[in-house]
Design an enzyme around this catalytic site. Structure first.
Site, PDB file in Angstrom:
ATOM      1  N   ARG A 251      44.959  41.272  35.570  1.00  0.00           N
ATOM      2  CA  ARG A 251      45.120  39.968  36.212  1.00  0.00           C
ATOM      3  C   ARG A 251      45.632  38.935  35.215  1.00  0.00           C
ATOM      4  O   ARG A 251      45.079  38.789  34.117  1.00  0.00           O
ATOM      5  CB  ARG A 251      43.786  39.480  36.788  1.00  0.00           C
TER       6      ARG A 251
ATOM      7  N   ARG B 114      53.438  38.516  53.304  1.00  0.00           N
ATOM      8  CA  ARG B 114      53.410  39.837  52.639  1.00  0.00           C
ATOM      9  C   ARG B 114      52.623  40.898  53.407  1.00  0.00           C
ATOM     10  O   ARG B 114      52.525  42.025  52.951  1.00  0.00           O
ATOM     11  CB  ARG B 114      52.880  39.680  51.212  1.00  0.00           C
TER      12      ARG B 114
ATOM     13  N   ARG C 225      26.127  43.430  31.204  1.00  0.00           N
ATOM     14  CA  ARG C 225      27.451  43.917  31.592  1.00  0.00           C
ATOM     15  C   ARG C 225      28.392  43.974  30.397  1.00  0.00           C
ATOM     16  O   ARG C 225      28.480  43.049  29.613  1.00  0.00           O
ATOM     17  CB  ARG C 225      28.051  43.031  32.671  1.00  0.00           C
TER      18      ARG C 225
ATOM     19  N   PRO D 225      44.394  32.675  48.497  1.00  0.00           N
ATOM     20  CA  PRO D 225      43.291  31.795  48.907  1.00  0.00           C
ATOM     21  C   PRO D 225      41.936  32.268  48.371  1.00  0.00           C
ATOM     22  O   PRO D 225      41.599  33.440  48.469  1.00  0.00           O
ATOM     23  CB  PRO D 225      43.329  31.871  50.438  1.00  0.00           C
ATOM     24  N   GLU D 226      41.189  31.344  47.776  1.00  0.00           N
ATOM     25  CA  GLU D 226      39.851  31.624  47.266  1.00  0.00           C
ATOM     26  C   GLU D 226      38.866  30.743  48.047  1.00  0.00           C
ATOM     27  O   GLU D 226      39.231  30.155  49.054  1.00  0.00           O
ATOM     28  CB  GLU D 226      39.801  31.335  45.758  1.00  0.00           C
TER      29      GLU D 226
ATOM     30  N   LYS E 239      35.505  34.884  50.588  1.00  0.00           N
ATOM     31  CA  LYS E 239      36.867  34.526  50.990  1.00  0.00           C
ATOM     32  C   LYS E 239      37.145  34.910  52.441  1.00  0.00           C
ATOM     33  O   LYS E 239      38.298  34.936  52.865  1.00  0.00           O
ATOM     34  CB  LYS E 239      37.876  35.227  50.073  1.00  0.00           C
TER      35      LYS E 239
END
Ligand SMILES: [Zn+2]
Length: 268
Positions: A257, A109, A148, A2-3, A58
């Site tokens: 990812r 989980r 960055r 979930p985001e 989140k």
């Protein structure tokens, strides 16, 4: 996982059912998600009124009448169900309300987290601006990306940079703005950052309107699925046809990812 759009949907759909109600019972079937000592947690939550419910990044945050905050992070497979009827085997913590309804935290989980705290500032320190609020502007995004060295995909996942964007919506936003996930963040030009800003906002807004994406186990409080994934252009679409150029969607790994992109539309 979930985001922002998924947690926002859960907040919206729980809101009218839980705000103003008192928590009259707590059943902890699995102590793992609870970060406080169990007796302290139970004492701090029992009998309290839920005065407010909101989302930050989140995190789902319940403000209680004793000025403490009940914070839930769903992580991978967590969900908050409202009156699920039969309590399934993944139910971990059950909150009984004063109108005999139940709010059930489930988690297959067991990576989700529930914490009771009176210090919300610590959470605030870990989170960047909310991308759907007026504090988030192209100039704010540009400043946060400046200098960055990390790939843009990794920076978008950093919750200190922008709160609430995760793996799926980062991929969708990079596709929409035609930026390769491995591009060095500090080298994006002003036009690209403008496109990325627009893409982040529109991708998230559309996903909220579609009640989140059920590519995995995500479900809404009533157990229904969201439909945002039906509009995904690249996320979880490996091998599919790129809707823009007809090329093939590929999956690469960026800083561990899984990342989906169209290498023709998103040049490095
Ligand atoms: Zn393409």
């Amino acid at each position: 996982m979930p985001e922002l759009p998924e947690v926002e949907t859960i907040k919206n759909e729980l809101y009218g059912n839980v705000v103003g109600r008192h928590i009259t019972s707590i059943t902890i079937d699995d102590p793992k998600p609870v970060q406080n000592p169990l007796d302290e947690f139970t004492r701090g939550v029992s009998g309290q009124k839920i005065e407010e419910l909101y989302r930050r990044g989140k995190y789902l945050i319940f403000k209680l009448s004793n000025k403490k905050y009940l914070i839930i992070h769903l992580r991978m497979t967590g969900a908050v169900l409202f009156n699920p009827g039969k309590v399934g085997k993944y139910a971990r913590v059950i909150f009984g309300l004063d109108d005999d309804n139940e709010m059930v935290f489930t988690d297959r989980r067991r990576l989700g987290i529930i914490r009771l705290t009176d210090n919300i500032a610590d959470l605030e320190k870990k989170l960047g601006p909310e991308p759907l609020e007026s504090v988030f502007t192209p100039a704010v995004l540009a400043k946060r990306l400046q200098g960055r060295k990390a790939p843009i995909k990794a920076v978008l996942l950093d919750q200190k940079v922008i709160a609430g964007v995760g793996n799926m919506y980062a991929d969708e936003a990079l596709f929409a703005s035609k930026i390769h996930p491995l591009r060095e963040t500090g080298k994006l030009n002003k036009r690209e950052i403008g496109r990325l800003y627009d893409a982040i906002v529109s991708v998230l807004k559309e996903a909220v309107a579609n009640k989140g994406a059920s590519v995995d186990t995500y479900q809404r409080p009533d157990g229904a699925k969201g439909t945002a994934h039906e509009n995904f252009k690249v996320a979880h679409q490996r091998g599919a046809k790129c809707p823009r150029c007809g090329g093939k969607v590929e999956r690469i790994v960026v800083r561990g990812r899984g990342t989906y992109l169209c290498p023709k539309c998103q040049k490095i």
